[in-house]
Design a protein around this motif. Structure first.
Motif, PDB file in Angstrom:
ATOM      1  N   ASP A   8       0.822  -1.220   0.000  1.00 48.42           N
ATOM      2  CA  ASP A   8       0.000   0.000   0.000  1.00 48.42           C
ATOM      3  C   ASP A   8       0.854   1.266   0.000  1.00 48.42           C
ATOM      4  O   ASP A   8       0.399   2.322  -0.425  1.00 48.42           O
ATOM      5  N   SER A   9       2.083   1.171   0.479  1.00 50.02           N
ATOM      6  CA  SER A   9       2.943   2.360   0.523  1.00 50.02           C
ATOM      7  C   SER A   9       3.622   2.584  -0.835  1.00 50.02           C
ATOM      8  O   SER A   9       4.379   1.735  -1.302  1.00 50.02           O
ATOM      9  N   PRO A  10       3.333   3.754  -1.475  1.00 50.28           N
ATOM     10  CA  PRO A  10       3.968   4.022  -2.778  1.00 50.28           C
ATOM     11  C   PRO A  10       5.491   4.039  -2.678  1.00 50.28           C
ATOM     12  O   PRO A  10       6.173   3.626  -3.610  1.00 50.28           O
ATOM     13  N   THR A  11       5.998   4.491  -1.531  1.00 49.64           N
ATOM     14  CA  THR A  11       7.455   4.548  -1.353  1.00 49.64           C
ATOM     15  C   THR A  11       8.051   3.142  -1.416  1.00 49.64           C
ATOM     16  O   THR A  11       9.027   2.901  -2.113  1.00 49.64           O
ATOM     17  N   MET A  12       7.414   2.219  -0.667  1.00 49.26           N
ATOM     18  CA  MET A  12       7.921   0.847  -0.654  1.00 49.26           C
ATOM     19  C   MET A  12       7.717   0.167  -2.004  1.00 49.26           C
ATOM     20  O   MET A  12       8.556  -0.598  -2.448  1.00 49.26           O
ATOM     21  N   GLN A  41       7.745   1.565  -4.885  1.00 53.29           N
ATOM     22  CA  GLN A  41       8.771   2.060  -5.803  1.00 53.29           C
ATOM     23  C   GLN A  41      10.140   1.455  -5.467  1.00 53.29           C
ATOM     24  O   GLN A  41      10.891   1.049  -6.355  1.00 53.29           O
ATOM     25  N   LEU A  42      10.427   1.362  -4.172  1.00 57.87           N
ATOM     26  CA  LEU A  42      11.723   0.833  -3.744  1.00 57.87           C
ATOM     27  C   LEU A  42      11.873  -0.648  -4.138  1.00 57.87           C
ATOM     28  O   LEU A  42      12.911  -1.056  -4.671  1.00 57.87           O
ATOM     29  N   PHE A  79      12.121  -0.994  -7.885  1.00 56.80           N
ATOM     30  CA  PHE A  79      13.463  -0.549  -8.250  1.00 56.80           C
ATOM     31  C   PHE A  79      14.455  -1.701  -8.110  1.00 56.80           C
ATOM     32  O   PHE A  79      15.293  -1.934  -8.979  1.00 56.80           O
ATOM     33  N   PRO A 115      13.375  -2.866   7.647  1.00 56.37           N
ATOM     34  CA  PRO A 115      13.754  -2.358   6.331  1.00 56.37           C
ATOM     35  C   PRO A 115      14.511  -3.423   5.540  1.00 56.37           C
ATOM     36  O   PRO A 115      15.367  -4.095   6.095  1.00 56.37           O
TER      37      PRO A 115
END
Lengths: 272, 122
Positions: free
Chosen positions: B9-13, B15-16, B19, B106
């Protein structure tokens, strides 16, 4: 009688000659025997000399091969060392690459919106997912009261997060000095909202607009790595800029709406 | 070309993780924001591996794992859980309902790539 004597002499002579011939033949045979023996000896010597030469040659070749083997081993050792060097460099580059990816994603996300609540959510996401914090608060300076006011929290209620005067305690000092605080030990058995384990100032150049106050890390997070400190630095600058820009944007949006409404009112006002 | 479904749900995660996964040659990342979105993507795309968070709105990662394992079409797809829940009981629970691996956040990118490569090569 004379004839008979002459014949006997000739027979003797012939006999003598024959004997000499016999002796000569015997001598020749002996000589031949000696020569054969000598040839056999010489052949044996030559054969032995050939073996020795061959052995010498083989020894020389073995010495050469050993030298070559030594040189190959030396080259192999050097290549091994170089490999180890390359492997450690590769690991370093990979780590650096991963760190840069983390930083890129964090900064990309922070600047992907001008909505204040979105920016705040992204800051929280970064601190949870990339740093690995379980309990923390984002506090911003209220320009009117000069207090740090909690605007976002994780793992704790906003009402449990502290309101701190600038200069007061660890959090206040971070906001005043603009320097990050890292506790010597990461003991978070007792949660004191005024005593974070990490406190990062959010600052635009030297102007502090707030802090991120971390109280507890995730169970699996035992300490900070280099990339964590890089992320803290990134948050200090980029999160501050993103928060500040989004606040300015929402303020300007509000002002624009007010002005627009005012203009609409003026337009609609009936002329006397 | 392996299709990897990243459910987060987290766009940051998202994307990470995307990536990191894109560094696996020929891999293709399909993103989903929660369990329901993941099920939609499963029905429309051929998925070779699922990377799923646990805490998500609408449908969490554990529910998604049990639904995938209960479906004859998808039951063999490897599932890696990527989550902030680092407690041993959380790990055991996820593995017991059918997750193949459990990676606490993380995340270490290298570890993630290695894990994904292992499942893809099997």
């Amino acid at each position: 009688m004379e004839k008979e004597t002459g014949f006997t002499n000739k027979a003797d002579e012939f006999l003598q000659m024959f004997k000499k011939g016999e002796e000569f033949t015997k001598e020749l045979l002996k000589e031949n025997e000696k020569l054969r023996y000598r040839i056999a000896q010489l052949e044996d010597t030559v054969a032995r000399a050939g073996d020795e030469a061959r052995v010498r040659l083989y020894e020389e070749r073995i010495a050469l091969f050993e030298e070559e083997l030594r040189s190959i081993r030396e080259r192999f050792r050097k290549v091994e060392e170089e490999n180890k060097d390359f492997v450690s460099k590769y690991i370093e580059v990979e780590e650096e690459n991963n760190n840069l990816a983390n930083l890129y994603v964090a900064s990309y996300q922070l600047h992907s919106t001008l909505d204040f609540s979105e920016v705040l959510r992204i800051v929280l996401e970064i601190v949870i997912n990339l740093i690995g914090a379980e309990k923390f608060a984002v506090l911003l300076i209220d320009d009117k009261t000069h207090e740090l006011v909690p605007v976002g929290t994780e793992g704790m209620a906003v009402s449990d997060a502290p309101r701190v005067k600038i200069g007061d305690g660890i959090i206040g000092a971070v906001a005043k000095e603009g320097e990050s605080y890292f506790s010597a030990d990461l003991d978070f058995s007792v949660l004191d909202p005024y005593s974070p384990i990490v406190c990062i100032p959010l600052k635009i150049k030297e102007h502090v607009i707030g802090v991120i106050s971390i109280y507890k890390l995730l169970t699996q997070k035992s300490g900070f790595t280099n990339v964590d400190y890089e992320l803290f630095n990134l948050l200090a600058g980029h999160a501050a800029t993103a928060i500040f820009s989004s606040k300015l944007y929402s303020q300007s949006e509000r002002k624009l709406t007010t002005i627009q409404s005012f203009l609409d009112l003026l337009k609609d006002k009936p002329r006397k | 070309m392996p299709n990897i479904l990243v459910v987060e749900d987290s766009p940051t995660m998202r994307q990470l993780i995307s990536f990191a996964i894109k560094r696996i040659p020929n891999s293709h990342v399909i993103e989903a924001t929660d369990g329901v979105d993941a099920l939609k993507k499963l029905s429309s795309e051929k998925i070779d591996l699922i990377l799923a968070d646990i805490n998500m709105p609408v449908m969490d990662g554990l529910k998604l794992v049990s639904l995938v394992r209960g479906n004859p079409t998808y039951k063999d797809i490897p599932i890696i859980i990527v989550t902030t829940e680092g407690a041993e009981e959380d790990r055991k629970r996820a593995l017991s309902i059918g997750a193949n691996a459990y990676l606490p956040k993380p995340i270490q990118t290298q570890e993630l790539i290695k894990l994904v490569n292992n499942f893809l090569s099997n």
